[in-house]
Design an enzyme around this catalytic site. Structure first.
Site, PDB file in Angstrom:
ATOM      1  N   SER A 155      17.382   1.058   9.203  1.00 56.62           N
ATOM      2  CA  SER A 155      18.595   0.978   9.572  1.00 56.62           C
ATOM      3  C   SER A 155      19.105   1.336  10.824  1.00 56.62           C
ATOM      4  CB  SER A 155      19.901   1.384   8.542  1.00 56.62           C
ATOM      5  OG  SER A 155      19.687   0.485   7.193  1.00 56.62           O
ATOM      6  N   SER A 202      21.450  -1.712   9.066  1.00 49.36           N
ATOM      7  CA  SER A 202      22.787  -1.875   9.083  1.00 49.36           C
ATOM      8  C   SER A 202      23.614  -1.225  10.109  1.00 49.36           C
ATOM      9  CB  SER A 202      23.147  -1.487   7.570  1.00 49.36           C
ATOM     10  OG  SER A 202      22.932  -0.022   7.508  1.00 49.36           O
ATOM     11  N   LYS A 249      28.895   5.279  12.999  1.00 46.51           N
ATOM     12  CA  LYS A 249      28.928   4.310  12.011  1.00 46.51           C
ATOM     13  C   LYS A 249      29.870   4.450  10.975  1.00 46.51           C
ATOM     14  CE  LYS A 249      25.501   2.262   8.951  1.00 46.51           C
ATOM     15  NZ  LYS A 249      24.064   2.485   8.274  1.00 46.51           N
TER      16      LYS A 249
END
Length: 172
Positions: free
Chosen positions: A158, A134, A59
């Site tokens: 997330s 996210s 990420k």
């Protein structure tokens, strides 16, 4: 099966599936070079660990030297960390190689991974739907079989929510 062949497949699938908006950065030359080096070491009898030569996506808020860590925002596009995040270093110590950085909701502040600064990340099974967030880029990268594994970050679902939206398992 070689690390290089896996890296080539990652590059190919990331190009074919570019409309999913998965990667914020993927340095194909570096990925191939790292994979070739892993293959050479293995042929020489050097085992780097349980993840030897396995590409893992990160990420875009997890530091990895040689890769910008943007947090999904243009203000950080030139943020190249001088050290790896501890989790990145642990992956590297286990023999993994970094496949690239995957999209996220800007500054991890939302649940859609609809990032106007990069691309809208799309659910691989229903492109008109959200992959969650996210860490949506991480879930999509694994679900679409672009990479064998990816890391996200999780404060309020997330990782687990995008994994569930995309039909894969997320561990918090």
């Amino acid at each position: 099966l070689t690390s290089e062949s896996i890296a080539e497949a990652i590059i190919f699938r990331s190009e074919v599936l570019a409309s999913l908006g998965t990667f914020t950065s993927l340095n194909a030359e570096q990925l191939i070079s790292d994979a070739q080096q892993a293959d050479v070491l293995l042929r020489q009898g050097q085992d780097l660990g349980p993840l030897h030569g396995i590409p893992v996506a990160l990420k875009d808020n997890i530091d990895a030297t040689g890769h910008a860590t943007t947090g999904g925002t243009p203000a950080l596009r030139n943020n190249f960390p001088k050290t790896n995040a501890p989790v990145t270093q642990r992956l590297l110590n286990a023999g993994a190689i970094i496949a690239g950085k995957v999209n996220m909701h800007e500054l991890a502040g939302g649940g859609t991974t609809n990032n106007p600064s990069y691309l809208r990340t799309r659910n691989p099974y229903a492109p008109d739907h959200s992959p969650g967030g996210s860490s949506g880029g991480s879930a999509v990268a694994v679900s679409a079989r672009i990479v064998p594994a990816a890391l996200g970050t999780d404060t309020a679902g997330s990782v687990c929510n995008p994994a569930a939206y995309c039909g894969v398992t997320g561990f918090r």
